[in-house]
Design a protein around this motif. Sequence first.
Motif, PDB file in Angstrom:
ATOM      1  N   LEU A   1      54.734  40.443  33.097  1.00 12.59           N
ATOM      2  CA  LEU A   1      53.738  39.413  32.806  1.00 12.59           C
ATOM      3  C   LEU A   1      53.175  38.816  34.097  1.00 12.59           C
ATOM      4  N   ALA A   2      54.038  38.550  35.055  1.00 14.58           N
ATOM      5  CA  ALA A   2      53.583  37.986  36.326  1.00 14.58           C
ATOM      6  C   ALA A   2      52.678  38.966  37.071  1.00 14.58           C
ATOM      7  N   VAL A   3      53.040  40.235  37.074  1.00 18.99           N
ATOM      8  CA  VAL A   3      52.215  41.240  37.744  1.00 18.99           C
ATOM      9  C   VAL A   3      50.877  41.374  37.034  1.00 18.99           C
ATOM     10  N   GLY A   4      50.874  41.371  35.706  1.00 17.53           N
ATOM     11  CA  GLY A   4      49.627  41.481  34.950  1.00 17.53           C
ATOM     12  C   GLY A   4      48.696  40.305  35.200  1.00 17.53           C
ATOM     13  N   VAL A   5      49.246  39.095  35.218  1.00 18.72           N
ATOM     14  CA  VAL A   5      48.418  37.916  35.472  1.00 18.72           C
ATOM     15  C   VAL A   5      47.873  37.939  36.897  1.00 18.72           C
ATOM     16  N   THR A   6      48.680  38.385  37.846  1.00 17.70           N
ATOM     17  CA  THR A   6      48.220  38.474  39.234  1.00 17.70           C
ATOM     18  C   THR A   6      47.085  39.475  39.380  1.00 17.70           C
ATOM     19  N   VAL A   7      47.227  40.643  38.766  1.00 20.60           N
ATOM     20  CA  VAL A   7      46.173  41.662  38.841  1.00 20.60           C
ATOM     21  C   VAL A   7      44.904  41.160  38.150  1.00 20.60           C
ATOM     22  N   ALA A   8      45.057  40.509  37.014  1.00 24.05           N
ATOM     23  CA  ALA A   8      43.888  39.980  36.307  1.00 24.05           C
ATOM     24  C   ALA A   8      43.184  38.917  37.147  1.00 24.05           C
ATOM     25  N   GLY A   9      43.948  38.068  37.809  1.00 23.83           N
ATOM     26  CA  GLY A   9      43.358  37.044  38.675  1.00 23.83           C
ATOM     27  C   GLY A   9      42.621  37.647  39.855  1.00 23.83           C
ATOM     28  N   ILE A  10      43.212  38.661  40.464  1.00 21.55           N
ATOM     29  CA  ILE A  10      42.549  39.331  41.597  1.00 21.55           C
ATOM     30  C   ILE A  10      41.255  39.972  41.138  1.00 21.55           C
ATOM     31  N   LEU A  11      41.299  40.652  39.998  1.00 16.79           N
ATOM     32  CA  LEU A  11      40.079  41.287  39.492  1.00 16.79           C
ATOM     33  C   LEU A  11      39.009  40.255  39.162  1.00 16.79           C
TER      34      LEU A  11
ATOM     35  N   TYR B   1      38.583  37.025  40.269  1.00 21.56           N
ATOM     36  CA  TYR B   1      38.060  36.153  41.317  1.00 21.56           C
ATOM     37  C   TYR B   1      37.684  36.864  42.612  1.00 21.56           C
ATOM     38  N   LEU B   2      38.141  38.087  42.820  1.00 15.69           N
ATOM     39  CA  LEU B   2      37.811  38.784  44.065  1.00 15.69           C
ATOM     40  C   LEU B   2      36.936  40.013  43.851  1.00 15.69           C
ATOM     41  N   VAL B   3      37.253  40.821  42.869  1.00 16.34           N
ATOM     42  CA  VAL B   3      36.539  42.085  42.691  1.00 16.34           C
ATOM     43  C   VAL B   3      35.252  41.893  41.891  1.00 16.34           C
ATOM     44  N   THR B   4      35.291  41.150  40.818  1.00 12.49           N
ATOM     45  CA  THR B   4      34.118  40.973  39.959  1.00 12.49           C
ATOM     46  C   THR B   4      32.920  40.388  40.710  1.00 12.49           C
ATOM     47  N   PRO B   5      33.075  39.343  41.540  1.00 12.31           N
ATOM     48  CA  PRO B   5      31.903  38.846  42.279  1.00 12.31           C
ATOM     49  C   PRO B   5      31.288  39.890  43.211  1.00 12.31           C
ATOM     50  N   GLN B   6      32.111  40.762  43.783  1.00 10.52           N
ATOM     51  CA  GLN B   6      31.567  41.812  44.648  1.00 10.52           C
ATOM     52  C   GLN B   6      30.741  42.804  43.836  1.00 10.52           C
TER      53      GLN B   6
END
Length: 77
Positions: A42-52, A54-59
């Motif tokens: 769950l922690a890994v999934g939430v971290t990956v979702a957060g990275i996607l 806030y960091l990848v989607t705007p790019q």
Amino acid sequence: MSATESEDAAILTAAGAPKPRPRRLRAAFVAVLTAQYTLVALAVGVTVAGILRYLVTPQIVAKFEAIEAALKRWPAP
């Protein structure tokens, strides 16, 4: 029967056979490992979702907006 054999027999009967682990202990151990695995996943999934998010989607959005702006500058055929 010698004296040492009778002593060995007495020690063996006093020691007894090793007891197997109770099933409750094994079930609790499996439950703890399952809960730990679930929390880590769950922690890994939430971290990956957060990275996607806030960091990848705007790019990606910025690239599409740049393509859109470039296409608008082209003269119409």
